[in-house]
Write an enzyme that holds these catalytic residues in place. Structure first.
Site, PDB file in Angstrom:
ATOM      1  N   GLY A  19      -6.457   5.128  -0.545  1.00  0.00           N
ATOM      2  CA  GLY A  19      -7.816   5.211  -0.027  1.00  0.00           C
ATOM      3  C   GLY A  19      -8.658   4.062  -0.522  1.00  0.00           C
ATOM      4  O   GLY A  19      -8.307   2.884  -0.372  1.00  0.00           O
ATOM      5  N   TYR A  27       0.828  -1.213   0.000  1.00  0.00           N
ATOM      6  CA  TYR A  27       0.000   0.000   0.000  1.00  0.00           C
ATOM      7  C   TYR A  27       0.856   1.254   0.000  1.00  0.00           C
ATOM      8  O   TYR A  27       1.795   1.391   0.786  1.00  0.00           O
ATOM      9  CB  TYR A  27      -0.938   0.026   1.223  1.00  0.00           C
ATOM     10  CG  TYR A  27      -1.731   1.312   1.303  1.00  0.00           C
ATOM     11  CD1 TYR A  27      -2.646   1.637   0.308  1.00  0.00           C
ATOM     12  CD2 TYR A  27      -1.539   2.222   2.337  1.00  0.00           C
ATOM     13  CE1 TYR A  27      -3.362   2.825   0.353  1.00  0.00           C
ATOM     14  CE2 TYR A  27      -2.248   3.410   2.397  1.00  0.00           C
ATOM     15  CZ  TYR A  27      -3.160   3.713   1.395  1.00  0.00           C
ATOM     16  OH  TYR A  27      -3.853   4.890   1.438  1.00  0.00           O
TER      17      TYR A  27
END
Length: 516
Positions: free
Chosen positions: A66, A59
């Site tokens: 998001g 990530y």
């Protein structure tokens, strides 16, 4: 709270002190990056670059953000990804945010970058330091932050400027393109790489910066509130007996004791207070709450500020980002960017500010009412009926207090989901900070009106003289505002005394004479 006397503030060797933030944000003190910080940053950057080559998604390094966190981004698109993140998130609107606030959030983001927990390259750290030292202040707009994933929009405007895009103000305050300002300062625009976009915008830096500036200002205003209360007690022929140390020891609240000690010190030796100590002269049993309970109210505000300062210092020792690089080299998602701890205390302070202003306005109103002022003329007017005296000054104070009560409604109890319900609970800490700044301005004006009123009331007690401390304040007020006499244009007097309050001159004049 004091301001750092250092000519340079070091970033990265240890957590910043609150005074350091005020010094850089408000007074333009230069920053330097500790060498060990650059070494830490380089080490963790190497970890990020290793993960960037991993075919497994990570990530913020090789994925979207998001609600798009599961989307894998190919290596050749990641520079565009970082730039797109900043451009899309620089979506603030409304009036410009004050220069000192922008500098504070830049400094605080720089501090987190320098911890080595964000995974940026050393050049990113060096660029933010160079912008601060060159006086380049990105234009940040007031609305856009929900206070969770940090102050995304405000921090994105700063990152955009570091990329050479958007608009900034230079050291002289002139607005120009970021690329032009960077070139003039010999700073190369950043080309962001993996993880760096997130690292530049995932922080509570805006709300924390405003909290630290607010605590600095509130420390001055709470001292000034004690000064104003002492002047009101004295000029309205109140008693200082209720401020005795042994009475306040019966309720051992720290802030209350400090305010009571200030009041005792400032009223020591007052001929006005001495004039009505004899019970045969003064038959009143007790003063009104607004006089008698000033230490309790001001002290509660002091204790609230102390709690807020504790939270702020803890936040200064934090590395707020998502994901973060841990000490053992893991890259972990987390929720430390949530602004709740800061948002709560910002709201607590707004409540305290409103109440301190409220009791101040009540003291002002008593001075203007002949039924309660113990011998002063109505509205402290020169010729009653022809002159209105300070009648409308009290109206102004009442109007401000009414607004402060509205501003005391907490922002942190609200939450509006965003990012397709990924960010489904937010802190609204930025909004809490913005309204606190307005509230502090209001408090400074309400206190100025009380000081102006009490100074005139002291004049009207002649030939009796005030205490040395309160008399010093009256003389200071007389350097910018006239004393009793026929009505005149009052607004300039109010503005001038407000400047004395905000600068700390009123508090310094009184507490210096009182040995505090």
């Amino acid at each position: 709270m004091t301001v750092s006397t250092e000519t340079v503030v070091s970033v990265g060797a240890a957590p910043l002190e609150p005074a350091d933030v005020v010094a850089v944000a408000r007074y333009g003190v230069r920053v330097e990056i500790a060498p060990e910080a650059i070494e830490r940053v380089a080490r963790t950057r190497a970890l990020v670059e290793g993960l960037a080559d991993d075919p497994e998604p990570h990530y913020g390094i090789s994925t979207g953000f998001g609600a798009l966190a599961t989307t894998f981004i190919a290596p050749e698109r990641r520079v565009q990804l970082q730039a797109s993140l900043i451009r899309s998130h620089a979506a603030g609107t409304g009036p410009e945010v004050e220069r000192e606030v922008v500098r504070a959030l830049m400094l605080l983001r720089l501090q987190t970058l320098a911890t080595g927990h964000t995974g940026v390259r050393p050049v990113v750290v060096e660029t933010y330091a160079a912008m601060l030292n060159a006086g380049i202040t990105p234009i940040v707009r007031e609305y856009g932050s929900l206070g969770c994933s940090g102050d995304l929009a405000p921090l994105s405007h700063v990152a955009l400027a570091a990329m050479g895009e958007g608009r900034v103000r230079d050291a002289s305050g002139e607005e120009l393109d970021a690329a032009e300002a960077l070139a003039a300062a010999s700073v190369s625009p950043l080309v962001l790489r993996e993880k760096e976009g997130l690292a530049l915008i995932n922080g509570t830096d805006g709300m924390l910066g405003m909290l630290l500036l607010a605590l600095h200002d509130l420390s001055v205003l709470l001292d000034t509130a004690d000064v104003a209360a002492a002047m009101s007690v004295e000029s309205q022929l109140g008693t200082d007996a209720v401020f005795a140390a042994d009475l306040h020891a019966l309720r051992p609240q720290v802030g209350q004791a400090a305010s009571a000690a200030n009041l005792r010190a400032m009223l020591t030796g007052s001929p006005i207070v001495a004039s009505h100590r004899d019970p045969s002269v003064c038959t009143r049993v007790q003063d009104a709450y607004s006089l008698r309970c000033s230490p309790q109210v001001h002290g509660a505000a002091r204790d609230t500020a102390d709690h807020a300062r504790l939270i702020a210092v803890r936040e200064l020792a934090s590395a707020v980002d998502n994901p973060v690089i841990t000490d053992d080299g893991r890259v972990e998602s987390n929720g430390n960017f949530h602004g709740a701890p800061v948002a709560y205390v910002l709201d607590f302070l707004a409540i305290a500010v409103a109440d301190v202003a409220s009791i101040s306005e009540r003291r002002t109103d008593r001075a203007l009412d002949p039924a309660r002022s113990n011998g002063l003329p109505p509205f402290l007017a020169h010729e009653v009926g022809v002159d209105s005296g300070l009648m409308i000054a009290q109206y102004a104070a009442a109007g401000i207090v009414s607004e402060l009560k509205r501003l005391a409604v907490p922002a942190s109890v609200d939450s509006i989901p965003s990012s397709a319900m990924q960010e489904d609970h937010v802190s609204m800490g930025w909004a809490a900070a913005r309204k606190l700044r307005r509230a502090l301005d209001g408090l400074s004006r309400v206190l100025a009106i009380e000081v102006l009123t009490a100074a005139r009331a002291l004049d009207l007690r002649a030939p009796l003289e005030p205490a040395a401390a309160t008399g010093a304040v009256r003389e200071l007020v007389r350097t910018v505002a006239g004393g009793p006499g026929p009505d005149r244009f009052l607004s300039p007097d109010m503005e001038a005394v407000t400047q004395l309050v905000a600068s700390g001159a009123i508090a310094d004049a009184a507490l210096g004479h009182a040995g505090r």
